[in-house]
Design a protein around this motif. Structure first.
Motif, PDB file in Angstrom:
ATOM      1  N   GLY A 189     112.695 -19.946 -22.799  1.00  0.00           N
ATOM      2  CA  GLY A 189     112.442 -19.089 -23.951  1.00  0.00           C
ATOM      3  C   GLY A 189     110.969 -18.835 -24.220  1.00  0.00           C
ATOM      4  N   THR A 190     110.072 -19.507 -23.523  1.00  0.00           N
ATOM      5  CA  THR A 190     108.644 -19.316 -23.723  1.00  0.00           C
ATOM      6  C   THR A 190     108.066 -18.535 -22.558  1.00  0.00           C
ATOM      7  OG1 THR A 190     108.499 -21.419 -24.881  1.00  0.00           O
ATOM      8  CG2 THR A 190     106.440 -20.467 -24.100  1.00  0.00           C
ATOM      9  N   TRP A 191     107.397 -17.445 -22.859  1.00  0.00           N
ATOM     10  CA  TRP A 191     106.779 -16.616 -21.831  1.00  0.00           C
ATOM     11  C   TRP A 191     105.586 -17.341 -21.228  1.00  0.00           C
ATOM     12  CZ3 TRP A 191     108.029 -11.457 -20.578  1.00  0.00           C
ATOM     13  CH2 TRP A 191     109.058 -10.900 -21.344  1.00  0.00           C
ATOM     14  N   ILE A 192     105.378 -17.133 -19.928  1.00  0.00           N
ATOM     15  CA  ILE A 192     104.217 -17.713 -19.258  1.00  0.00           C
ATOM     16  C   ILE A 192     103.663 -16.717 -18.237  1.00  0.00           C
ATOM     17  CG2 ILE A 192     104.867 -20.146 -19.499  1.00  0.00           C
ATOM     18  CD1 ILE A 192     105.944 -19.964 -16.584  1.00  0.00           C
ATOM     19  N   SER A 193     102.389 -16.851 -17.944  1.00  0.00           N
ATOM     20  CA  SER A 193     101.787 -16.053 -16.876  1.00  0.00           C
ATOM     21  C   SER A 193     101.212 -17.022 -15.859  1.00  0.00           C
ATOM     22  CB  SER A 193     100.688 -15.144 -17.420  1.00  0.00           C
ATOM     23  OG  SER A 193      99.581 -15.892 -17.871  1.00  0.00           O
TER      24      SER A 193
END
Length: 165
Positions: free
Chosen positions: A38-42
Motif C-alpha cells: 500500500g505504500t508507493w516507492i521509487s
C-alpha cells in the motif's frame, strides 16, 4: 465553481510531478504503479543526466509521500527531455519575458503535454511554479545551444548542378 477557501481549492487540485527524462524515478514508479504493502516507492535512478541541476535527484526523499499525493489528487507524473526544457525556456523568455530556470520551464513542458493529451481542459485553472532564474544557468544554456547547433550543422546539404555546361 465557487470555492469557500483556498484549502477547498487546494483539496480539489490535481497535483503533478515533473522530472527530467534523464532522471525520473518518480515518473518511472508512477508509470509502473509500484506499491509495496500500500505504500508507493521509487527506485534509485542510475546515471542521472540532465542540465537542470535541481531536477537531478536520483532518489527523492519522501518519494512515497509524493506518489501518494499524486494518487489521492488524481494527478500524474510527467518527464521532460532537456531539449523540451530548453525550448520551454526559450518560449517563456521570448513570449512572456520570463527567464525561467530549467526546473520551472519543465512545468511548462508538462502543462503542454497534459493539455495536448486532454488531461487538462480549456476551462481548468493551472498554476505553474518557477522557483528560480535562468541567470545562474547562463554557461549551461550556452553549452546546450552550441550542442543543438552542432547537431544541425552535421547535416550536409548539397545542391546545384555539377557537370560540364
Amino acid at each position: 465553481m465557487r470555492w469557500r477557501s483556498w484549502l477547498d481549492w487546494f483539496r480539489a487540485s490535481k497535483m503533478i510531478s515533473v522530472q527530467a527524462a534523464g532522471c525520473a524515478p518518480i515518473v518511472k514508479a508512477w508509470e509502473a504503479g509500484k506499491s509495496a504493502s500500500g505504500t508507493w516507492i521509487s527506485e534509485m535512478w542510475v546515471g542521472p543526466q540532465t542540465f537542470a541541476a535541481g531536477l537531478r535527484v536520483p532518489k527523492a526523499f519522501g518519494d512515497y509521500l509524493i506518489l501518494d499525493i499524486l494518487k489521492k489528487s488524481q494527478g500524474t507524473a510527467v518527464a521532460a527531455t532537456d531539449e523540451e526544457i530548453l525550448a520551454a525556456m526559450r518560449y517563456w523568455a521570448s513570449v512572456e519575458g520570463v527567464f525561467a530556470a530549467p526546473e520551472g520551464a519543465a512545468s511548462l513542458v508538462a502543462y503542454q503535454k497534459l493539455r495536448a493529451s486532454g488531461f487538462f481542459g480549456a476551462e481548468d485553472t493551472v498554476v505553474l511554479f518557477n522557483t528560480g532564474t535562468a541567470y545562474k544557468y547562463l554557461d549551461v544554456i550556452e553549452t546546450q545551444e552550441k550542442k543543438a547547433r552542432a547537431e544541425v550543422a552535421t547535416t550536409r546539404y548539397i545542391g546545384g548542378i555539377i557537370g560540364p555546361y
